[in-house]
Design a protein around this motif. Structure first.
Motif, PDB file in Angstrom:
ATOM      1  N   SER A  76      -8.719 -36.315  39.285  1.00 18.63           N
ATOM      2  CA  SER A  76      -8.517 -36.291  41.048  1.00 18.63           C
ATOM      3  C   SER A  76      -8.165 -36.473  41.865  1.00 18.63           C
ATOM      4  N   ASP A 114      -5.840 -35.780  44.939  1.00 18.77           N
ATOM      5  CA  ASP A 114      -6.083 -35.635  46.319  1.00 18.77           C
ATOM      6  C   ASP A 114      -4.912 -37.328  47.098  1.00 18.77           C
ATOM      7  N   SER A 121      -2.952 -36.287  50.564  1.00 19.23           N
ATOM      8  CA  SER A 121      -2.939 -37.575  51.800  1.00 19.23           C
ATOM      9  C   SER A 121      -1.583 -37.308  51.917  1.00 19.23           C
ATOM     10  N   LYS A 130     -11.736 -29.904  50.748  1.00 18.28           N
ATOM     11  CA  LYS A 130     -10.528 -30.470  49.975  1.00 18.28           C
ATOM     12  C   LYS A 130      -9.554 -31.309  50.419  1.00 18.28           C
TER      13      LYS A 130
END
Length: 224
Positions: free
Chosen positions: A13, A17, A21, A142
């Protein structure tokens, strides 16, 4: 607290991410198209990809950013190199893979679908693509942008008919979650842009959960 999953089977994860980002950091306008069964960010199986639409004005920037951040461009299995055509001035889809994490991302400059009878991609109508950007939704948990629910239900149905040519259990589950939206005039208007006079029959079949009949009825429909 999220599930702990086997990192030999699933992407981490953290790496997913990092990708989102990066898009925010580089100020790239995008939306996540779908997240079937909430597989992102913790349960995306290796070999599967993340599907996003990138704003047409940011599409070249997106490709530059991918190259600068250790993503390599893959030969798209449904791209020009594989004999696919992109109609109505549509940009070719691009697929990238991160060298370290292995994450694969499939990006489109328009919300689109495959032709049902030939190896070609078609952009969905301009009004639908405008709605992608005018109504995109920020997921505060999220930390990414998502396609809005009214466009998403259209996409799920369109992809089932034109691309998958069947309604899988996973897609039916996602459509059922949003079925109440079918009574909204805006949603019906989106469906009419794709399915024309078949729209009323299509919506009635979905509401009756008669998914197994939809594709056959659509292919036989004459009053298009």
């Amino acid at each position: 607290m999220g599930q702990i999953l086997d990192n030999k089977t699933f992407y981490s994860s953290e790496s997913i991410d990092e990708f989102f980002s990066l898009l925010e950091q580089e100020k790239i306008r995008y939306v996540l198209i779908k997240n079937i069964k909430n597989e992102l960010p913790e349960a995306l199986k290796k070999g599967k990809d993340i599907d996003i639409v990138v704003h047409p004005e940011d599409y070249k920037l997106y490709q530059n950013v991918m190259a600068r951040h250790h993503y390599i461009r893959l030969i798209h299995p449904e791209g020009r190199g594989a004999g696919w055509r992109f109609l109505y001035g549509m940009d070719e889809n691009v697929k990238y893979q991160h060298l370290r994490t292995g994450i694969q991302v499939d990006a489109y400059a328009q919300l689109c679908t495959k032709s049902i009878c030939m190896n070609a991609w078609l952009p969905l109508e301009k009004e639908i693509n405008r709605a992608v950007w005018e109504n995109k939704v920020w997921n505060d948990e999220k930390k990414w942008w998502e396609i809005n629910e009214e466009v998403l239900i259209l996409y799920l149905v369109t992809r089932s008919i034109f691309e998958k040519q069947r309604f899988t259990e996973e897609y039916i589950e996602e459509i059922e979650k949003r079925k109440k939206l079918l009574c909204k005039p805006t949603v019906q208007g989106f469906f009419e842009k794709v399915f024309f006079r078949f729209t009323n029959e299509l919506i009635a079949l979905i509401e009756a959960r008669r998914y197994e009949e939809i594709i056959g009825r659509y292919m036989r429909f004459e009053d298009y």
